[in-house]
Design a protein around this motif. Structure first.
Motif: not given
Length: 170
Positions: A48-54, A83-91
């Motif tokens: 799982k990944t998550s990111a937040t950009i100002q 800005i946000t990004f969220e995922s449940q799979a990283l390949n």
């Protein structure tokens, strides 16, 4: 049990590139962002990944352009500071929900896992590169100007990329 990996911001960057006047690319980056990964193992399969950009950290090496990007015609940083990004799979690819200007859309980015190594201070680090394309109009970034000779000032397609290092948490 999942392992948490926190972003190493001093060894990471997020950049973008957009065609200007249909003749050349303008590059920029975001100077302030954070991200984390939760993984079951060091292969990062299905992590799982998550990111937040100002958004107010946008930088293109031109103050007038940066201020225009921060305005209501683009990122509207006062109303939408992140800005946000969220995922449940990283390949080899990561598909997740990207939210810009309060609009959430699925996006897919190509990912290159650079590997894992231990730094001289004993920190276990993992490196990733990503790249992809988004349509800025999908996220309400609609401003443009017609050019006298035809075409438009700013292309709809934005190329995004990043170099990210993460530190394994105990």
């Amino acid at each position: 049990m999942a392992t948490k990996w926190n972003l190493d911001p001093t060894h990471s960057e997020i950049t973008f590139k957009v065609k200007h006047m249909m003749i050349s690319n303008i590059k920029g980056n975001f100077r302030t962002f954070d991200a984390e990964i939760e993984s079951e193992d060091d292969t990062f399969t299905n992590a799982k990944t998550s990111a937040t950009i100002q958004t107010d950290s946008v930088f293109t090496n031109n103050t007038d352009r940066d201020n225009h990007l921060k305005s209501g015609e683009f990122f509207n940083t006062e109303e939408y500071p992140t800005i946000t990004f969220e995922s449940q799979a990283l390949n080899d690819q990561v598909t997740g929900n990207l939210t810009v200007n309060g609009i959430t859309k699925p996006v897919t980015l190509d990912v290159d896992f650079g590997g894992i190594n231990v730094d001289p201070w004993g920190n276990t680090k993992a490196g990733f590169s990503f790249e992809g394309k988004i349509n800025r109009k999908d996220f309400g970034l609609n401003w443009n100007a017609a050019l006298e000779a035809g075409g438009v000032m700013v292309s709809d397609e934005v190329k995004v990329a990043g170099e990210l290092q993460f530190v394994k948490q105990a």
